[in-house]
Design an enzyme around this catalytic site. Structure first.
Site, PDB file in Angstrom:
ATOM      1  N   CYS A   1      -1.942   3.429  -2.955  1.00  0.00           N
ATOM      2  CA  CYS A   1      -1.593   2.017  -2.505  1.00  0.00           C
ATOM      3  C   CYS A   1      -2.386   0.924  -2.881  1.00  0.00           C
ATOM      4  O   CYS A   1      -1.735   0.088  -3.456  1.00  0.00           O
ATOM      5  CB  CYS A   1      -1.386   1.991  -0.795  1.00  0.00           C
ATOM      6  SG  CYS A   1      -0.740   0.559  -0.284  1.00  0.00           S
TER       7      CYS A   1
ATOM      8  N   CYS B   1      -0.434   4.912   7.000  1.00  0.00           N
ATOM      9  CA  CYS B   1       0.442   4.024   7.549  1.00  0.00           C
ATOM     10  C   CYS B   1       1.752   4.345   7.902  1.00  0.00           C
ATOM     11  O   CYS B   1       2.435   3.835   8.646  1.00  0.00           O
ATOM     12  CB  CYS B   1       0.506   2.692   6.994  1.00  0.00           C
ATOM     13  SG  CYS B   1       1.019   2.662   5.250  1.00  0.00           S
TER      14      CYS B   1
END
Length: 379
Positions: free
Chosen positions: A118, A215
């Site tokens: 990410c 997440c």
């Protein structure tokens, strides 16, 4: 501005109000403090929060990054401190660059680290380009890591607080990205300092808990996410010993990782057994004694090198390496094969070295990070 003007706290020879900084705001206390501190110092702050996945299901989840609650919290911080805030929809980018690879890595018997991908493929690539499009002088984040100026330009260094250090997750930051990035929290010595700054600014997130999980994985149950993305991923198979003897049945290779001992469901053995290898092609989980986990030689690829000399300029680099985020650096020798591939020899063998994890390179003498690469198969 005069070239004789002293550098401001972000390293630019101009006044803070003439320096635009995009702050990547997750909605947590760390990035909120970065934005608030810079705004108070007079910088031209622009807050940006990424919507990375459909956050409807994640709203009830504590500690989720970039979900609906977090977008709301980031917006409240921007309102409190009086700077503009934007939400960017990066769902498609995140799905392609991070989530799909996460699922496929588990299916391939690896143990991925999606937070690194990410940072590498979304935050420090697309978001960084967006910051440049906004005419920002730099982009700041709430990561606990330090950027220091060396004789050959910016260097990446571990955070002052070793308990909060996030260098393992940022090894793939390139020199070009490092020249544009700033990490204002890296010098702090405790999270308590960060929370004290949040309270000083009256931020609504001052007491917000830290995020713990990946997440997009509710409650840490990554297997359910993979099953949803890749139906059939949890097909059962055999648990076998290192000689191929069948000891039991497993509930899907995706539920297991190298070094795992608990939850194997094969009690009654004389000695404890550990997962030593995953064979997804044959849907097999191979178990063995603890000594079978010891690994000395690690093949590493996709290397990002942050040293001053070219990676291939030496036959050997004597450094320290981390093979898991939770472990301290250990002495090692890196032998380059190409500019992006190497063989890493651990001076003392480590247990539980797993494909899909990162191998991050550290200086033996100080806190500097020399980059790292991806472990791609065990030996």
């Amino acid at each position: 501005m005069s070239k004789d003007m002293p550098l401001n706290s972000l390293g630019f020879a101009k006044r803070p109000e003439d320096t635009r900084v995009v702050v990547a705001m997750s909605g947590g206390v760390d990035s909120s403090v970065v934005a608030a501190e810079l705004a108070q110092q007079g910088y031209d702050v622009v807050g940006v929060t990424l919507q990375l996945y459909d956050h409807g299901a994640a709203l009830a989840k504590k500690g989720a990054c970039c979900a609906g609650r977090d977008i709301h919290d980031a917006r409240r911080v921007a309102e409190t401190m009086g700077f503009p805030h934007y939400v960017l929809d990066y769902e498609n980018i995140f799905q392609e660059a991070v989530i799909d690879e996460f699922a496929d890595a588990y299916l391939g018997g690896a143990t991925p680290v999606p937070c690194i991908r990410c940072n590498e493929r979304v935050k420090f690539k697309d978001l960084l380009e967006t910051a440049k499009d906004l005419d920002a002088d730099c982009m700041a984040t709430g990561h606990y890591i330090q950027r220091k100026m060396g004789p050959n330009g910016p260097e990446l260094h571990s955070a002052a607080d070793s308990n909060r250090d996030q260098s393992y997750f940022l090894f793939s930051t390139t020199p070009e990205q490092l020249s544009f990035l700033r990490f204002p929290l890296g010098h702090l010595h405790s999270k308590a300092e960060t929370r004290a700054l949040a309270a000083k600014h009256g931020l609504p997130v001052a007491d917000k808990p830290d995020s713990q999980d990946i997440c997009f994985v509710p409650n840490g149950n990554y297997a359910s996410v993979i099953e949803k993305l890749r139906p059939g991923a949890a097909d059962p198979g055999e648990i076998v010993d290192m000689d191929g003897n069948i000891l039991g049945e497993h509930r899907g290779v995706i539920h297991y990782t190298i070094g795992q001992r608990r939850g194997l469901g094969i009690g009654g053995m004389a000695d404890p057994l550990y997962v030593v290898k995953l064979d997804p092609d044959h849907r097999r989980v191979i178990v063995g004694p603890k000594e079978a986990l010891a690994t000395r030689t690690i093949p590493v690829r996709e290397i990002n090198w942050l040293g001053d000399e070219p990676f291939t300029s030496r036959k050997e680099w004597h450094v320290s390496v981390k093979v898991r985020s939770t472990r301290p650096p250990r002495a090692a020798i890196i032998r380059p094969i190409s500019a992006t591939e190497a063989e890493v020899e651990l001076i003392v063998p480590e247990e539980g070295v797993s494909p899909g994890q990162a191998c991050v390179f550290y200086s033996n003498d100080d806190s500097r990070i020399f980059g790292g690469g991806w472990i791609w198969k065990g030996r």
